[in-house]
Design a protein around this motif. Structure first.
Motif, PDB file in Angstrom:
ATOM      1  N   ARG A  70       0.881  -1.218   0.275  1.00  0.00           N
ATOM      2  CA  ARG A  70       0.128  -0.343   0.259  1.00  0.00           C
ATOM      3  C   ARG A  70       0.618   1.687  -0.169  1.00  0.00           C
ATOM      4  O   ARG A  70       1.142   2.387  -0.650  1.00  0.00           O
ATOM      5  CB  ARG A  70      -0.964  -0.048   1.129  1.00  0.00           C
ATOM      6  N   ARG A  71       1.879   1.609   1.079  1.00  0.00           N
ATOM      7  CA  ARG A  71       2.558   2.620   1.051  1.00  0.00           C
ATOM      8  C   ARG A  71       3.474   2.571  -0.444  1.00  0.00           C
ATOM      9  O   ARG A  71       3.572   4.071  -1.328  1.00  0.00           O
ATOM     10  CB  ARG A  71       3.761   2.246   2.114  1.00  0.00           C
ATOM     11  N   TRP A  72       4.380   1.252  -1.167  1.00  0.00           N
ATOM     12  CA  TRP A  72       4.718   1.708  -2.024  1.00  0.00           C
ATOM     13  C   TRP A  72       3.918   2.189  -3.221  1.00  0.00           C
ATOM     14  O   TRP A  72       4.474   2.982  -4.069  1.00  0.00           O
ATOM     15  CB  TRP A  72       5.258   0.571  -2.223  1.00  0.00           C
ATOM     16  N   ALA A  73       2.751   1.011  -3.532  1.00  0.00           N
ATOM     17  CA  ALA A  73       1.474   2.319  -4.033  1.00  0.00           C
ATOM     18  C   ALA A  73       1.765   4.168  -4.394  1.00  0.00           C
ATOM     19  O   ALA A  73       0.793   4.718  -4.912  1.00  0.00           O
ATOM     20  CB  ALA A  73       0.523   1.559  -4.506  1.00  0.00           C
ATOM     21  N   THR A  74       0.986   4.425  -2.639  1.00  0.00           N
ATOM     22  CA  THR A  74       1.121   5.920  -2.616  1.00  0.00           C
ATOM     23  C   THR A  74       2.484   6.299  -3.476  1.00  0.00           C
ATOM     24  O   THR A  74       2.532   7.407  -3.868  1.00  0.00           O
ATOM     25  CB  THR A  74       0.733   5.682  -1.250  1.00  0.00           C
TER      26      THR A  74
ATOM     27  N   ALA B 105       2.674   6.584  -7.188  1.00  0.00           N
ATOM     28  CA  ALA B 105       1.916   8.090  -7.311  1.00  0.00           C
ATOM     29  C   ALA B 105       2.616   9.455  -6.900  1.00  0.00           C
ATOM     30  O   ALA B 105       1.668  10.004  -7.918  1.00  0.00           O
ATOM     31  CB  ALA B 105       0.267   7.635  -6.303  1.00  0.00           C
ATOM     32  N   LYS B 106       3.262   9.932  -6.492  1.00  0.00           N
ATOM     33  CA  LYS B 106       3.176  10.621  -5.944  1.00  0.00           C
ATOM     34  C   LYS B 106       5.385  10.591  -6.846  1.00  0.00           C
ATOM     35  O   LYS B 106       5.719  12.181  -6.739  1.00  0.00           O
ATOM     36  CB  LYS B 106       3.854  10.839  -4.551  1.00  0.00           C
ATOM     37  N   GLY B 107       5.779   9.951  -7.607  1.00  0.00           N
ATOM     38  CA  GLY B 107       6.541  10.006  -7.934  1.00  0.00           C
ATOM     39  C   GLY B 107       7.801  10.155  -7.355  1.00  0.00           C
ATOM     40  O   GLY B 107       8.983   9.705  -8.498  1.00  0.00           O
ATOM     41  N   GLU B 108       7.563   8.769  -6.656  1.00  0.00           N
ATOM     42  CA  GLU B 108       8.963   8.310  -6.190  1.00  0.00           C
ATOM     43  C   GLU B 108       9.304   6.949  -7.426  1.00  0.00           C
ATOM     44  O   GLU B 108       8.863   6.261  -7.655  1.00  0.00           O
ATOM     45  CB  GLU B 108       9.012   7.492  -4.778  1.00  0.00           C
ATOM     46  N   VAL B 109      10.442   6.607  -6.790  1.00  0.00           N
ATOM     47  CA  VAL B 109      10.959   5.649  -7.856  1.00  0.00           C
ATOM     48  C   VAL B 109      11.664   4.641  -7.804  1.00  0.00           C
ATOM     49  O   VAL B 109      11.926   3.887  -8.292  1.00  0.00           O
ATOM     50  CB  VAL B 109      12.682   6.327  -8.666  1.00  0.00           C
ATOM     51  N   TYR B 110      11.401   4.196  -5.769  1.00  0.00           N
ATOM     52  CA  TYR B 110      12.131   3.296  -5.556  1.00  0.00           C
ATOM     53  C   TYR B 110      11.691   1.852  -5.924  1.00  0.00           C
ATOM     54  O   TYR B 110      11.972   0.967  -6.930  1.00  0.00           O
ATOM     55  CB  TYR B 110      11.895   3.476  -3.915  1.00  0.00           C
TER      56      TYR B 110
ATOM     57  N   GLU C  65       5.343  -2.241 -11.531  1.00  0.00           N
ATOM     58  CA  GLU C  65       5.291  -2.317 -13.061  1.00  0.00           C
ATOM     59  C   GLU C  65       6.392  -3.377 -12.452  1.00  0.00           C
ATOM     60  O   GLU C  65       5.858  -5.032 -12.229  1.00  0.00           O
ATOM     61  CB  GLU C  65       6.545  -1.991 -13.793  1.00  0.00           C
ATOM     62  N   MET C  66       6.614  -3.183 -11.074  1.00  0.00           N
ATOM     63  CA  MET C  66       7.788  -3.564  -9.899  1.00  0.00           C
ATOM     64  C   MET C  66       6.752  -4.876  -9.608  1.00  0.00           C
ATOM     65  O   MET C  66       7.004  -5.704  -9.079  1.00  0.00           O
ATOM     66  CB  MET C  66       8.535  -3.037  -9.473  1.00  0.00           C
ATOM     67  N   MET C  67       6.220  -4.169  -9.013  1.00  0.00           N
ATOM     68  CA  MET C  67       4.731  -4.847  -7.753  1.00  0.00           C
ATOM     69  C   MET C  67       3.664  -6.061  -8.872  1.00  0.00           C
ATOM     70  O   MET C  67       4.079  -7.063  -8.565  1.00  0.00           O
ATOM     71  CB  MET C  67       3.840  -4.067  -7.522  1.00  0.00           C
ATOM     72  N   GLN C  68       3.534  -5.440  -9.678  1.00  0.00           N
ATOM     73  CA  GLN C  68       2.733  -6.384 -10.893  1.00  0.00           C
ATOM     74  C   GLN C  68       3.758  -7.682 -11.383  1.00  0.00           C
ATOM     75  O   GLN C  68       3.587  -8.509 -11.206  1.00  0.00           O
ATOM     76  CB  GLN C  68       2.411  -5.509 -11.995  1.00  0.00           C
TER      77      GLN C  68
END
Length: 447
Positions: free
Chosen positions: A228-232, A235-240, A244-247
């Motif tokens: 959930r945190r990674w998705a948020t 969406a805000k432009g973080e690159v970590y 696609e990686m989660m998919q």
């Protein structure tokens, strides 16, 4: 209800502790920081838990309503053999999970996420300990299985990645994304299996499940919360960690999770014997539907972070439209995670080695299918032996050199030529009391 705790006999308890020292070297760090991260949780204890006061009558199957046996010898012979295999497989998965997680535990970017996974590993150790407790407490298992308790426990503790009984636990992790996705998807299978075994016709098995289920809930959170945190953040432009990686991680692990339920045509015997309340296909479908809800929740986090002005119903509508193929307010289908089709990338069960795509499309040409897989799976996984062996078997099936049944039987075939710690012998019994040596317990090899 009350809970009773117990320890394994000393030689087995000490063997588990030595195994822990090898494969869970950060255990002391976890305990030293337990109160900091889990101040409201009881401190971890390596022991077996048994829930007292549970239903004492068989809850499903041909013997429904009869008293639940408390000894393996009192089970019908067929039920005893099925149950022994289940206990052994359950133990293998618990210890195997730890061996996988340790490979990439140190790669976590967030201390909390790392300590959560570390706690999960400790609790998986306790779950394996719980299964060994079932084997050691009831001496009837030795007679029924033809293996002494010592040999059975040593065999389980000697398994390493590549020799565990379920294929999902023979795949190396490539990044911390694997740690998290594994918790969200594969531990979710564990939740289903434990919930089904809570009604087991064997009373000690049923009594072992409640505490394991309580701990399993945390394991799921150790996967879902970071996703959930990674998705948020994505969406805000973080690159970590990107969507696609989660998919691609979901594409890698969901097929293995589906296969953990067993062949879709099976499971009737376990229901008839009172060991589980659902056949394989029914449990598998419920699991898949739950994963769909999980992934949509992650997608919702992404959409609401991109478009915070939307209400919950509006965000849900956006997710549905985008997953259906629309571009909505700049959010494209490839921006969200979608759950792959149930037949995608399967190597066991009814869909084994069918060339089915991530959206359920069928491929006629092998090269086209391999190009499809290359675009849907993590690059680091494509470079590994597990995928290589799958492709090798698929080529043989496609060329008529191998039947599907034979291909299934040889998957996976990981080989540990060298590794971080080739010391499975370290779990062999070290007997301090010379009086025990005559009992047939093997001594560790000389260094």
């Amino acid at each position: 209800m009350s809970t009773r705790t117990a320890l394994l006999p000393k030689k087995y308890h000490d063997a588990v502790v030595r195994w822990r020292e090898t494969f869970l070297p950060d255990f002391d760090y976890l305990l030293d920081n337990w109160d900091k991260h889990f101040p409201k949780e009881p401190r971890f204890e390596l022991c077996a838990y048994r829930e007292m006061g549970m239903c004492s009558e068989v809850e499903c199957g041909d013997l429904q309503g009869k008293p639940k046996p408390t000894r393996a010898a009192d089970l019908p012979e067929e039920a005893a053999h099925h149950l022994y295999g289940a206990i052994r497989a359950q133990a293998s998965t618990e210890f195997g999970s730890i061996q996988q997680h340790r490979l990439t535990l140190s790669r976590a970017q967030d201390e909390q996420e790392q300590i959560w996974i570390l706690r999960m590993m400790a609790e998986e150790l306790r779950h394996g300990y719980q299964m060994l407790h079932l084997l050691s407490e009831d001496e009837d298992w030795a007679a029924l299985s033809g293996h002494t308790t010592s040999d059975a426990i040593e065999d389980i503790l000697s398994m390493t990645t590549g020799s565990h009984l379920l294929s999902a636990f023979n795949i190396d992790f490539d990044s911390f994304v694997d740690n998290v996705t594994f918790c969200a998807l594969i531990d979710r299978v564990g939740k289903y299996q434990l919930a089904m075994q809570k009604v087991s016709a064997y009373q000690p098995m049923a009594e072992s499940m409640p505490q394991m289920l309580r701990e399993e809930a945390f394991h799921l959170a150790a996967g879902v919360v970071p996703m959930r945190r990674w998705a948020t953040e994505a969406a805000k432009g973080e690159v970590y960690v990107s969507m696609e990686m989660m998919q691609k991680a979901v594409n890698k692990w969901l097929p293995r999770g589906l296969e953990m339920f067993g062949d879709e045509r099976g499971g009737g015997t376990n229901v008839r014997l009172g060991l589980k309340p659902m056949k394989n296909a029914e449990a598998q479908q419920q699991y898949y539907d739950e994963v769909v809800k999980l992934v949509k929740d992650v997608d919702m986090r992404y959409v609401r972070a991109r478009l915070p002005e939307l209400s919950m119903p509006e965000a849900k509508d956006v997710v549905e439209r985008v997953l259906a193929g629309d571009v909505v307010r700049g959010i494209k289908p490839e921006d969200l995670i979608r759950v792959p089709a149930m037949d995608f990338f399967r190597r066991r069960g009814v869909p084994a080695f069918r060339m089915m795509g991530v959206d359920g499309e069928s491929f006629d040409e092998l090269d086209d299918y391999l190009r499809h897989l290359r675009g849907q799976l993590p690059e680091s996984y494509l470079a590994g032996v597990d995928f290589r062996d799958f492709v090798h078997a698929l080529r043989q099936v496609d060329g008529g050199e191998l039947t599907v049944a034979d291909a299934v039987s040889q998957m996976p075939q990981l080989r540990r030529v060298a590794g971080s710690c080739p010391c499975s012998k370290s779990v062999r019994w070290v007997v301090d009391d010379p009086a025990h040596v005559s009992g047939g317990l093997s001594q560790p090899p000389s260094p």
